[in-house]
Write a protein that holds these residues in place. Sequence first.
Motif, PDB file in Angstrom:
ATOM      1  N   GLN A 177      52.753  88.831 -70.214  1.00 25.88           N
ATOM      2  CA  GLN A 177      53.572  87.974 -69.365  1.00 25.88           C
ATOM      3  C   GLN A 177      54.623  88.794 -68.625  1.00 25.88           C
ATOM      4  N   ALA A 178      55.128  89.819 -69.284  1.00 21.52           N
ATOM      5  CA  ALA A 178      56.243  90.568 -68.720  1.00 21.52           C
ATOM      6  C   ALA A 178      55.827  91.771 -67.892  1.00 21.52           C
ATOM      7  N   LYS A 179      54.552  92.086 -67.797  1.00 18.16           N
ATOM      8  CA  LYS A 179      54.128  93.323 -67.142  1.00 18.16           C
ATOM      9  C   LYS A 179      53.024  93.069 -66.123  1.00 18.16           C
ATOM     10  N   PHE A 180      53.226  93.650 -64.937  1.00 17.09           N
ATOM     11  CA  PHE A 180      52.282  93.473 -63.827  1.00 17.09           C
ATOM     12  C   PHE A 180      52.205  94.791 -63.091  1.00 17.09           C
ATOM     13  N   SER A 181      51.021  95.422 -63.091  1.00 17.59           N
ATOM     14  CA  SER A 181      50.875  96.742 -62.490  1.00 17.59           C
ATOM     15  C   SER A 181      50.041  96.668 -61.216  1.00 17.59           C
ATOM     16  N   LEU A 182      50.390  97.516 -60.268  1.00 17.01           N
ATOM     17  CA  LEU A 182      49.674  97.622 -59.003  1.00 17.01           C
ATOM     18  C   LEU A 182      49.045  99.001 -58.937  1.00 17.01           C
ATOM     19  N   SER A 183      47.752  99.065 -58.609  1.00 14.24           N
ATOM     20  CA  SER A 183      47.059 100.349 -58.511  1.00 14.24           C
ATOM     21  C   SER A 183      46.503 100.564 -57.115  1.00 14.24           C
ATOM     22  N   LEU A 184      46.595 101.805 -56.676  1.00 15.50           N
ATOM     23  CA  LEU A 184      45.926 102.249 -55.464  1.00 15.50           C
ATOM     24  C   LEU A 184      44.816 103.180 -55.947  1.00 15.50           C
ATOM     25  N   GLU A 185      43.576 102.742 -55.839  1.00 16.12           N
ATOM     26  CA  GLU A 185      42.465 103.503 -56.417  1.00 16.12           C
ATOM     27  C   GLU A 185      42.261 104.839 -55.718  1.00 16.12           C
ATOM     28  N   SER A 186      42.423 104.856 -54.423  1.00 18.72           N
ATOM     29  CA  SER A 186      42.283 106.079 -53.631  1.00 18.72           C
ATOM     30  C   SER A 186      43.285 105.993 -52.490  1.00 18.72           C
ATOM     31  N   ALA A 187      44.461 106.549 -52.722  1.00 14.03           N
ATOM     32  CA  ALA A 187      45.570 106.356 -51.778  1.00 14.03           C
ATOM     33  C   ALA A 187      45.263 106.957 -50.409  1.00 14.03           C
ATOM     34  N   ILE A 188      45.746 106.267 -49.368  1.00 21.61           N
ATOM     35  CA  ILE A 188      45.609 106.748 -47.996  1.00 21.61           C
ATOM     36  C   ILE A 188      46.982 106.698 -47.331  1.00 21.61           C
ATOM     37  N   PRO A 189      47.192 107.517 -46.287  1.00 23.61           N
ATOM     38  CA  PRO A 189      48.532 107.604 -45.682  1.00 23.61           C
ATOM     39  C   PRO A 189      49.108 106.272 -45.210  1.00 23.61           C
ATOM     40  N   ASN A 190      48.272 105.326 -44.741  1.00 25.92           N
ATOM     41  CA  ASN A 190      48.869 104.079 -44.257  1.00 25.92           C
ATOM     42  C   ASN A 190      49.288 103.145 -45.383  1.00 25.92           C
ATOM     43  N   GLN A 191      49.174 103.609 -46.625  1.00 25.02           N
ATOM     44  CA  GLN A 191      49.745 102.889 -47.754  1.00 25.02           C
ATOM     45  C   GLN A 191      51.153 103.388 -48.093  1.00 25.02           C
ATOM     46  N   THR A 192      51.638 104.312 -47.290  1.00 24.98           N
ATOM     47  CA  THR A 192      53.025 104.740 -47.401  1.00 24.98           C
ATOM     48  C   THR A 192      53.924 103.564 -47.041  1.00 24.98           C
ATOM     49  N   ALA A 193      54.768 103.147 -47.995  1.00 23.32           N
ATOM     50  CA  ALA A 193      55.588 101.956 -47.801  1.00 23.32           C
ATOM     51  C   ALA A 193      56.536 101.805 -48.975  1.00 23.32           C
ATOM     52  N   LEU A 194      57.400 100.785 -48.875  1.00 19.95           N
ATOM     53  CA  LEU A 194      58.216 100.338 -50.004  1.00 19.95           C
ATOM     54  C   LEU A 194      57.469  99.215 -50.706  1.00 19.95           C
ATOM     55  N   TYR A 195      57.365  99.305 -52.011  1.00 22.58           N
ATOM     56  CA  TYR A 195      56.651  98.286 -52.779  1.00 22.58           C
ATOM     57  C   TYR A 195      57.639  97.558 -53.698  1.00 22.58           C
ATOM     58  N   PHE A 196      57.565  96.239 -53.654  1.00 20.85           N
ATOM     59  CA  PHE A 196      58.448  95.424 -54.476  1.00 20.85           C
ATOM     60  C   PHE A 196      57.655  94.511 -55.375  1.00 20.85           C
ATOM     61  N   CYS A 197      58.117  94.418 -56.607  1.00 24.37           N
ATOM     62  CA  CYS A 197      57.627  93.438 -57.557  1.00 24.37           C
ATOM     63  C   CYS A 197      58.619  92.279 -57.580  1.00 24.37           C
ATOM     64  N   ALA A 198      58.126  91.083 -57.800  1.00 22.81           N
ATOM     65  CA  ALA A 198      59.012  89.916 -57.873  1.00 22.81           C
ATOM     66  C   ALA A 198      58.497  88.956 -58.928  1.00 22.81           C
ATOM     67  N   THR A 199      59.390  88.097 -59.409  1.00 27.75           N
ATOM     68  CA  THR A 199      59.005  87.080 -60.385  1.00 27.75           C
ATOM     69  C   THR A 199      59.582  85.740 -59.957  1.00 27.75           C
ATOM     70  N   SER A 200      58.991  84.672 -60.466  1.00 27.11           N
ATOM     71  CA  SER A 200      59.561  83.345 -60.239  1.00 27.11           C
ATOM     72  C   SER A 200      59.200  82.419 -61.378  1.00 27.11           C
ATOM     73  N   ASP A 201      59.962  81.358 -61.465  1.00 29.56           N
ATOM     74  CA  ASP A 201      59.767  80.347 -62.491  1.00 29.56           C
ATOM     75  C   ASP A 201      58.695  79.369 -62.031  1.00 29.56           C
ATOM     76  N   LEU A 202      58.439  78.375 -62.864  1.00 31.22           N
ATOM     77  CA  LEU A 202      57.451  77.352 -62.520  1.00 31.22           C
ATOM     78  C   LEU A 202      58.115  76.189 -61.808  1.00 31.22           C
ATOM     79  N   GLY A 203      57.315  75.332 -61.245  1.00 32.24           N
ATOM     80  CA  GLY A 203      57.805  74.096 -60.656  1.00 32.24           C
ATOM     81  C   GLY A 203      58.671  74.334 -59.447  1.00 32.24           C
ATOM     82  N   LEU A 204      59.554  73.361 -59.188  1.00 39.15           N
ATOM     83  CA  LEU A 204      60.396  73.452 -58.000  1.00 39.15           C
ATOM     84  C   LEU A 204      61.305  74.666 -58.039  1.00 39.15           C
ATOM     85  N   ALA A 205      61.666  75.109 -59.241  1.00 35.23           N
ATOM     86  CA  ALA A 205      62.514  76.298 -59.356  1.00 35.23           C
ATOM     87  C   ALA A 205      61.756  77.553 -58.978  1.00 35.23           C
TER      88      ALA A 205
END
Lengths: 114, 115
Positions: A71-99
């Motif tokens: 529940q607390a861990k979420f990983s992002l993988s780039l299997e074979s990185a390319i130059p146009n994947q150069t960027a800032l990457y953000f992880c985010a979380t949210s609650d359920l429902g209207l919140a």
Amino acid sequence: DADVTQTPRNRITKTGKRIMLECSQTKGHDRMYWYRQDPGLGLRLIYYSFDVKDINKGEISDGYSVSRQAQAKFSLSLESAIPNQTALYFCATSDLGLAGVEQFFGPGTRLTVL
Amino acid sequence: DQQVKQNSPSLSVQEGRISILNCDYTNSMFDYFLWYKKYPAEGPTFLISISSIKDKNEDGRFTVFLNKSAKHLSLHIVPSQPGDSAVYFCAASASSGGSNYKLTFGKGTLLTVNP
């Protein structure tokens, strides 16, 4: 202590390499997201997960994969990185429902692919 | 097709004056709007939000106005302070129908408050 943490904070890699970005959260939220930010393009959704068994593609998922290890861990993988994947990457979380509309972001990972 | 537009890439104001950041949207299904603030080397942080059932929401120096007929919202900061200098993102959600997870972001506006 930060509620949403990302490692590494900065990474330089070469074209063709596999790389993993990790995200952990202590907010107890079920929903987790990965975004990338490019200059002048805002934040774009790569993948999202509503729980450990639920993974969904966002608007720009090509070239990426994710793993929700807990529940607390979420990983992002780039299997074979390319130059146009150069960027800032953000992880985010949210609650359920209207919140769940408000999302809480990590500090980001700056990735450079040479 | 850009559904959330922030047409001003940057804005510069004097300390103590009002800052007005604008955002337009095209999707009539959007019913919840948020503003995020982002400093360099940090993630975006939630600032203020508004539901489509309201036309104004105020929190201290920050007020968001929503004009549904024009599909336009604005963030007012009064008085502006140098610490407000940051990139501001407008975001929108179609919160009904179980899709409230998805935020659509604008490209951001860089606000600079000069002392």
